[in-house]
Scaffold this motif. Structure first.
Motif, PDB file in Angstrom:
ATOM      1  N   ALA A 265       1.015  -1.276   0.047  1.00  0.00           N
ATOM      2  CA  ALA A 265       0.232  -0.088   0.027  1.00  0.00           C
ATOM      3  C   ALA A 265       0.770   1.081  -0.146  1.00  0.00           C
ATOM      4  O   ALA A 265       0.570   2.103  -0.795  1.00  0.00           O
ATOM      5  CB  ALA A 265      -0.979   0.118   1.160  1.00  0.00           C
ATOM      6  N   ILE A 285      -5.649   1.809   3.210  1.00  0.00           N
ATOM      7  CA  ILE A 285      -5.479   1.595   1.733  1.00  0.00           C
ATOM      8  C   ILE A 285      -5.144  -0.045   1.590  1.00  0.00           C
ATOM      9  O   ILE A 285      -5.689  -0.819   0.854  1.00  0.00           O
ATOM     10  CB  ILE A 285      -4.647   2.454   0.874  1.00  0.00           C
ATOM     11  N   ALA A 286      -4.494  -0.534   2.435  1.00  0.00           N
ATOM     12  CA  ALA A 286      -4.202  -1.760   2.487  1.00  0.00           C
ATOM     13  C   ALA A 286      -5.411  -2.557   2.379  1.00  0.00           C
ATOM     14  O   ALA A 286      -5.561  -3.755   2.021  1.00  0.00           O
ATOM     15  CB  ALA A 286      -2.922  -1.947   3.474  1.00  0.00           C
ATOM     16  N   LEU A 289      -7.330  -2.824  -0.631  1.00  0.00           N
ATOM     17  CA  LEU A 289      -6.774  -3.489  -1.640  1.00  0.00           C
ATOM     18  C   LEU A 289      -6.926  -4.827  -1.304  1.00  0.00           C
ATOM     19  O   LEU A 289      -7.053  -5.405  -2.678  1.00  0.00           O
ATOM     20  CB  LEU A 289      -5.422  -3.017  -1.698  1.00  0.00           C
TER      21      LEU A 289
END
Length: 405
Positions: A265, A285-286, A289
């Motif tokens: 990320a 965000i990780a 994703l």
């Protein structure tokens, strides 16, 4: 302020206190991450906050509210971002600050804390060790302790982020928030849920430091045996008691991401959005994703909580990321030590379309036979298929490659 609870009114008061001090950070739509995740993603850029982190908000709100109580100074424990927030706030208030940081704290964070005028004491292997030392220092100095997360004024300061998100995106569906000790998510969740109860609040922890998640599961706060993660800003073994109660009241879900997912990320934020974000700031965000929470089709705000990443860590993440993506190849091979041998190898690499990054040519290594030379070459490549083609081509030409990772 009642120390047992934080209210929306407390957060509104914090916003007034922070006017002209903290930045109203951008809430940027991200086309790249929206395509990758299936959600309509907006990035709350607290990595662009003064001192490089959201922590300024809570620290300043606390120090400014202390007034004459802090005449003998303040003491805090921090992995780095709270340290800078307290140091900045104390310099503005004209009072001394002593910050205890772990011995392994990123050099960048230590030096920036000193630059704001604070005295830095390095002690222990993580935040929790530093916290215990800071309590000793506070007793010695008779100063006021500024907790990194389990303090109502600190929580209220962090909650101003929630006010800003709702102001710019009133019709959002969910907010994804990093969790360490819980100060950020407690404040943000209170600010948003008290105005928009239907908004989902999703917390994200590092898989190797899931202190709040474990407390959530068993219904009480306990200390983990360890909390080792590249996301040093959320490497907390014991969350706060007040923050835990607020998380139980307002938060809908807590998920975890591992260090490899965090590193990916960080790299994708740098490459796709040109944003420098530290490990703790990249966990949201990780989570998106890697589908840790189902927010497809939803309007989602993701808080990038800080950008104070050590350049050496960033360099390592970039190199590892390029290797995994098949965009970097490093190998050793043995050449006959005579004119033209190296040129022939480089000519073959040029024909393959690889770009040479570096070459080390060593003819005097003890383990290299006489009249031969060891060559170590780093290449920029297109993808994993391109690497396979290069390795196969060189093998057919008689080169024995030792691929380095």
């Amino acid at each position: 302020m009642d120390k047992s609870i934080v209210t929306l009114q407390n957060i509104l008061e914090a916003r007034e206190r922070l006017k002209g001090v903290s930045r109203f950070t951008p809430l940027e739509p991200s086309e790249a991450f929206s395509k990758m995740t299936g959600a309509n993603v907006f990035l709350k850029l607290e990595n662009l906050q003064k001192t490089g982190s959201f922590k300024l908000r809570g620290a300043y709100n606390k120090v400014a509210a202390l007034a004459k109580e802090a005449a003998r100074g303040v003491v805090a424990a921090s992995a780095g971002n709270h340290a800078q927030g307290v140091a900045f706030a104390s310099s503005q208030a004209g009072i001394p600050a002593t910050i205890v940081m772990p011995e392994g704290a990123p050099i960048t964070k230590v030096e920036r804390t000193k630059a704001y005028g604070a005295e830095v004491v390095l002690s222990g292997q993580g935040y929790d060790d530093a916290f215990r030392k800071a309590q000793e220092v506070q007793q010695e100095k008779g100063a006021v302790f500024v907790h990194a997360f389990d303090d109502p004024l600190v929580i209220a300061g962090q909650g101003t982020i929630g006010l800003e998100i709702l102001e710019e995106l009133p019709d959002l569906d969910a907010v994804v928030v990093p969790i360490g000790g819980g100060g950020l998510i407690a404040g943000v969740a209170c600010a948003i849920k008290e105005q928009r109860p239907g908004v989902q609040i999703i917390g994200v922890q590092a898989a190797d430091a899931p202190s709040m998640l474990e407390a959530w599961k068993i219904g009480k706060v306990q200390e983990l045996k360890s909390a080792q993660t590249i996301a040093d800003g959320i490497a907390v073994r014991r969350p706060g008691d007040l923050t835990f109660e607020m998380v139980r009241r307002y938060v809908d879900q807590i998920v975890t991401v591992d260090d490899e997912e965090i590193a990916r990320a960080i790299l994708m934020l740098l490459e796709s959005s040109k944003l420098m974000v530290e490990g703790a700031g990249a966990v949201g965000i990780a989570a998106l994703l890697h589908k840790k929470c189902d927010l497809s089709g939803k309007k989602v705000a993701v808080i990038l909580s800080g950008g104070n990443i050590d350049v050496n860590v960033m360099s390592m993440i970039i190199e590892r990321g390029l290797i995994k993506a098949g965009r970097y190849l490093r190998f050793k091979t043995i050449l006959t030590d005579r004119p033209g041998s190296l040129q022939k190898l480089l000519s073959n690499l040029a024909q393959s379309g690889a770009n040479v990054i570096s070459i080390v040519h060593d003819r005097i290594k003890p383990n290299v036979p006489l009249k031969q030379a060891e060559v170590e070459i780093s290449l920029e490549t297109r993808n994993a298929e391109h690497i396979a083609q290069i390795v196969e081509s060189l093998g057919k030409m008689g080169y024995e490659l030792d691929i380095l990772r």
